[in-house]
Design a protein around this motif. Structure first.
Motif, PDB file in Angstrom:
ATOM      1  N   VAL A  40       2.670  -2.693  -9.798  1.00 23.48           N
ATOM      2  CA  VAL A  40       1.665  -1.817  -9.172  1.00 23.48           C
ATOM      3  C   VAL A  40       2.001  -1.635  -7.691  1.00 23.48           C
ATOM      4  CG1 VAL A  40      -0.772  -1.666  -8.462  1.00 23.48           C
ATOM      5  CG2 VAL A  40      -0.187  -2.282 -10.820  1.00 23.48           C
ATOM      6  N   ALA A  41       2.310  -2.734  -7.011  1.00 22.19           N
ATOM      7  CA  ALA A  41       2.671  -2.661  -5.589  1.00 22.19           C
ATOM      8  C   ALA A  41       3.885  -1.764  -5.391  1.00 22.19           C
ATOM      9  CB  ALA A  41       2.928  -4.057  -5.036  1.00 22.19           C
ATOM     10  N   ASP A  42       4.888  -1.896  -6.259  1.00 19.56           N
ATOM     11  CA  ASP A  42       6.089  -1.074  -6.166  1.00 19.56           C
ATOM     12  C   ASP A  42       5.759   0.407  -6.313  1.00 19.56           C
ATOM     13  OD1 ASP A  42       8.995  -0.546  -6.156  1.00 19.56           O
ATOM     14  OD2 ASP A  42       8.656  -0.029  -8.261  1.00 19.56           O
ATOM     15  N   ARG A  43       4.933   0.728  -7.287  1.00 22.87           N
ATOM     16  CA  ARG A  43       4.602   2.138  -7.518  1.00 22.87           C
ATOM     17  C   ARG A  43       3.732   2.708  -6.401  1.00 22.87           C
ATOM     18  NH1 ARG A  43       4.583   2.986 -14.001  1.00 22.87           N
ATOM     19  NH2 ARG A  43       6.479   1.771 -14.321  1.00 22.87           N
ATOM     20  N   LEU A  44       2.821   1.893  -5.877  1.00 22.03           N
ATOM     21  CA  LEU A  44       2.004   2.358  -4.751  1.00 22.03           C
ATOM     22  C   LEU A  44       2.868   2.593  -3.514  1.00 22.03           C
ATOM     23  CD1 LEU A  44      -1.195   0.140  -5.093  1.00 22.03           C
ATOM     24  CD2 LEU A  44      -1.011   2.615  -5.498  1.00 22.03           C
ATOM     25  N   ALA A  45       3.787   1.666  -3.251  1.00 21.83           N
ATOM     26  CA  ALA A  45       4.693   1.832  -2.100  1.00 21.83           C
ATOM     27  C   ALA A  45       5.551   3.071  -2.276  1.00 21.83           C
ATOM     28  CB  ALA A  45       5.562   0.587  -1.939  1.00 21.83           C
ATOM     29  N   ASP A  46       6.036   3.286  -3.489  1.00 25.50           N
ATOM     30  CA  ASP A  46       6.858   4.465  -3.763  1.00 25.50           C
ATOM     31  C   ASP A  46       6.068   5.750  -3.515  1.00 25.50           C
ATOM     32  OD1 ASP A  46       9.317   5.682  -4.760  1.00 25.50           O
ATOM     33  OD2 ASP A  46       8.132   6.233  -6.521  1.00 25.50           O
ATOM     34  N   ARG A  47       4.825   5.787  -4.001  1.00 29.41           N
ATOM     35  CA  ARG A  47       3.983   6.975  -3.800  1.00 29.41           C
ATOM     36  C   ARG A  47       3.651   7.195  -2.331  1.00 29.41           C
ATOM     37  NH1 ARG A  47      -0.287   8.182  -8.578  1.00 29.41           N
ATOM     38  NH2 ARG A  47       1.228   8.179 -10.267  1.00 29.41           N
ATOM     39  N   ALA A  48       3.553   6.098  -1.572  1.00 26.01           N
ATOM     40  CA  ALA A  48       3.244   6.211  -0.140  1.00 26.01           C
ATOM     41  C   ALA A  48       4.496   6.455   0.694  1.00 26.01           C
ATOM     42  CB  ALA A  48       2.544   4.941   0.338  1.00 26.01           C
ATOM     43  N   GLY A  49       5.663   6.430   0.051  1.00 24.24           N
ATOM     44  CA  GLY A  49       6.906   6.658   0.782  1.00 24.24           C
ATOM     45  C   GLY A  49       7.334   5.472   1.624  1.00 24.24           C
ATOM     46  N   VAL A  50       6.913   4.279   1.229  1.00 22.50           N
ATOM     47  CA  VAL A  50       7.247   3.059   1.969  1.00 22.50           C
ATOM     48  C   VAL A  50       8.395   2.357   1.247  1.00 22.50           C
ATOM     49  CG1 VAL A  50       6.411   0.821   2.773  1.00 22.50           C
ATOM     50  CG2 VAL A  50       4.875   2.801   2.773  1.00 22.50           C
ATOM     51  N   PRO A  51       9.577   2.322   1.849  1.00 25.83           N
ATOM     52  CA  PRO A  51      10.697   1.647   1.195  1.00 25.83           C
ATOM     53  C   PRO A  51      10.511   0.132   1.225  1.00 25.83           C
ATOM     54  CG  PRO A  51      11.353   2.432   3.364  1.00 25.83           C
ATOM     55  CD  PRO A  51       9.948   2.911   3.131  1.00 25.83           C
ATOM     56  N   ALA A 104     -13.963  -7.015 -11.180  1.00 25.52           N
ATOM     57  CA  ALA A 104     -12.659  -7.527 -10.754  1.00 25.52           C
ATOM     58  C   ALA A 104     -11.575  -7.170 -11.768  1.00 25.52           C
ATOM     59  CB  ALA A 104     -12.728  -9.043 -10.558  1.00 25.52           C
ATOM     60  N   MET A 105     -11.922  -7.260 -13.037  1.00 28.22           N
ATOM     61  CA  MET A 105     -10.968  -6.913 -14.083  1.00 28.22           C
ATOM     62  C   MET A 105     -10.615  -5.432 -13.992  1.00 28.22           C
ATOM     63  SD  MET A 105     -11.421  -8.054 -18.002  1.00 28.22           S
ATOM     64  CE  MET A 105     -10.520  -7.301 -19.322  1.00 28.22           C
ATOM     65  N   ALA A 106     -11.621  -4.585 -13.812  1.00 26.61           N
ATOM     66  CA  ALA A 106     -11.371  -3.153 -13.665  1.00 26.61           C
ATOM     67  C   ALA A 106     -10.579  -2.865 -12.396  1.00 26.61           C
ATOM     68  CB  ALA A 106     -12.696  -2.387 -13.643  1.00 26.61           C
ATOM     69  N   GLY A 107     -10.860  -3.622 -11.332  1.00 27.98           N
ATOM     70  CA  GLY A 107     -10.160  -3.421 -10.070  1.00 27.98           C
ATOM     71  C   GLY A 107      -8.674  -3.668 -10.173  1.00 27.98           C
ATOM     72  N   SER A 108      -8.272  -4.528 -11.086  1.00 25.54           N
ATOM     73  CA  SER A 108      -6.836  -4.766 -11.265  1.00 25.54           C
ATOM     74  C   SER A 108      -6.258  -3.943 -12.412  1.00 25.54           C
ATOM     75  CB  SER A 108      -6.555  -6.257 -11.477  1.00 25.54           C
ATOM     76  OG  SER A 108      -7.206  -6.727 -12.637  1.00 25.54           O
ATOM     77  N   ASP A 109      -7.024  -3.764 -13.483  1.00 24.33           N
ATOM     78  CA  ASP A 109      -6.486  -3.075 -14.658  1.00 24.33           C
ATOM     79  C   ASP A 109      -6.458  -1.553 -14.513  1.00 24.33           C
ATOM     80  OD1 ASP A 109      -6.154  -5.552 -15.793  1.00 24.33           O
ATOM     81  OD2 ASP A 109      -7.906  -5.415 -17.107  1.00 24.33           O
ATOM     82  N   LEU A 110      -7.449  -0.987 -13.847  1.00 22.34           N
ATOM     83  CA  LEU A 110      -7.468   0.478 -13.720  1.00 22.34           C
ATOM     84  C   LEU A 110      -6.288   1.029 -12.922  1.00 22.34           C
ATOM     85  CD1 LEU A 110     -11.274   1.297 -13.388  1.00 22.34           C
ATOM     86  CD2 LEU A 110      -9.740   1.857 -15.282  1.00 22.34           C
ATOM     87  N   PRO A 111      -5.986   0.480 -11.743  1.00 21.68           N
ATOM     88  CA  PRO A 111      -4.800   1.007 -11.034  1.00 21.68           C
ATOM     89  C   PRO A 111      -3.515   0.841 -11.851  1.00 21.68           C
ATOM     90  CG  PRO A 111      -6.125  -0.322  -9.556  1.00 21.68           C
ATOM     91  CD  PRO A 111      -6.691  -0.509 -10.928  1.00 21.68           C
ATOM     92  N   ALA A 112      -3.396  -0.287 -12.530  1.00 22.36           N
ATOM     93  CA  ALA A 112      -2.197  -0.514 -13.346  1.00 22.36           C
ATOM     94  C   ALA A 112      -2.108   0.490 -14.489  1.00 22.36           C
ATOM     95  CB  ALA A 112      -2.200  -1.948 -13.888  1.00 22.36           C
ATOM     96  N   THR A 113      -3.249   0.863 -15.030  1.00 20.64           N
ATOM     97  CA  THR A 113      -3.276   1.843 -16.114  1.00 20.64           C
ATOM     98  C   THR A 113      -2.969   3.240 -15.586  1.00 20.64           C
ATOM     99  OG1 THR A 113      -4.905   0.492 -17.283  1.00 20.64           O
ATOM    100  CG2 THR A 113      -4.693   2.781 -17.973  1.00 20.64           C
ATOM    101  N   VAL A 114      -3.605   3.612 -14.486  1.00 24.33           N
ATOM    102  CA  VAL A 114      -3.389   4.945 -13.899  1.00 24.33           C
ATOM    103  C   VAL A 114      -1.925   5.117 -13.483  1.00 24.33           C
ATOM    104  CG1 VAL A 114      -3.952   6.399 -11.896  1.00 24.33           C
ATOM    105  CG2 VAL A 114      -5.776   5.272 -13.181  1.00 24.33           C
ATOM    106  N   LEU A 115      -1.337   4.047 -12.965  1.00 20.24           N
ATOM    107  CA  LEU A 115       0.069   4.110 -12.533  1.00 20.24           C
ATOM    108  C   LEU A 115       1.046   3.917 -13.690  1.00 20.24           C
ATOM    109  CD1 LEU A 115      -0.311   2.079  -9.225  1.00 20.24           C
ATOM    110  CD2 LEU A 115       0.189   4.529  -9.422  1.00 20.24           C
ATOM    111  N   LYS A 116       0.505   3.780 -14.901  1.00 22.72           N
ATOM    112  CA  LYS A 116       1.308   3.620 -16.123  1.00 22.72           C
ATOM    113  C   LYS A 116       2.182   2.363 -16.109  1.00 22.72           C
ATOM    114  CE  LYS A 116       1.270   8.568 -17.183  1.00 22.72           C
ATOM    115  NZ  LYS A 116      -0.036   8.570 -17.712  1.00 22.72           N
ATOM    116  N   VAL A 117       1.656   1.323 -15.472  1.00 27.97           N
ATOM    117  CA  VAL A 117       2.342   0.031 -15.493  1.00 27.97           C
ATOM    118  C   VAL A 117       2.020  -0.679 -16.800  1.00 27.97           C
ATOM    119  CG1 VAL A 117       2.481  -2.231 -14.374  1.00 27.97           C
ATOM    120  CG2 VAL A 117       2.378  -0.165 -12.992  1.00 27.97           C
TER     121      VAL A 117
END
Length: 150
Positions: A40-51, A104-117
Motif C-alpha cells: 500500500v505504501a509503495d502504491r501511494l508513493a508511486d501515485r504521489a510521485g515520490v521515489p 480500524a479494520m476498514a482503515g487498513s483494508d479499504l485502501p488496500a482494496t482500492v489500490l488493488k493490493v
C-alpha cells in the motif's frame, strides 16, 4: 482539545494492542508478516510521485512507511472517536469496541482494496477471522483507555 488528546492516547494504546496481538499470532501459527502495508505504501508513493529508491533501500522504505500508515490509522481513529464522543454522547465500551475495531479494520483494508493490493472478497474465512481477531483488541483497548482517562 481534551477529547482529541484522550482519543490520541486511547488510539495509541489500541494500536499497541493490535500490534501485540498481530505479532503474537505470527509465532503461534508460524506465519510471516503481511506485505500488504508495504505494498500500500509503495502504491501511494508511486501515485504521489515520490521515489522510494531501488532494491533493498526501496523495500526498507516500503516496510517503514507501511508500519507508519498503521500508526496513522490507529491514532486517527482514536482522535475521531474523541471528537465523536464529545458530540454524540457516551456509548458503552461494549458498543464502542466492535465499532472501533471495524473502523480500524476498514482503515487498513479499504485502501488496500482500492489500490488493488488485496481482494477481501477472495479471502478465506480464516483470513477474515484473523483480521477481525487482531482489530477487536484495538477497539476494546481504545474504548477502555478513553474511558479510563480523566
Amino acid at each position: 482539545m481534551q477529547s482529541v488528546t484522550k482519543g490520541l492516547l486511547a488510539g495509541a494504546a489500541g494500536t499497541l494492542a493490535l500490534n501485540l496481538v498481530s505479532h503474537g499470532d505470527m509465532p503461534l501459527r508460524g506465519r510471516p508478516s503481511s506485505n500488504v502495508p508495504a505494498e500500500v505504501a509503495d502504491r501511494l508513493a508511486d501515485r504521489a510521485g515520490v521515489p522510494l529508491g531501488d532494491g533493498e533501500e526501496k523495500s526498507n522504505r516500503e516496510q517503514a512507511l507501511g508500519a507508519m500508515l498503521g500508526y496513522v490509522i490507529g491514532l486517527g481513529i482514536g482522535c475521531a472517536y474523541g471528537l465523536l464522543r464529545q458530540r454524540a454522547g457516551r456509548p458503552s465500551i461494549w458498543t464502542a469496541a466492535p465499532l472501533l475495531g471495524a473502523a480500524a479494520m476498514a482503515g487498513s483494508d479499504l485502501p488496500a482494496t482500492v489500490l488493488k493490493v488485496t481482494d477481501p472478497a477472495s479471502w478465506p474465512l480464516t483470513s477474515w477471522a484473523s483480521d477481525a481477531a487482531s482489530h477487536l483488541p484495538y477497539g476494546l483497548t481504545t474504548a477502555s483507555v478513553y474511558e479510563a482517562l480523566p
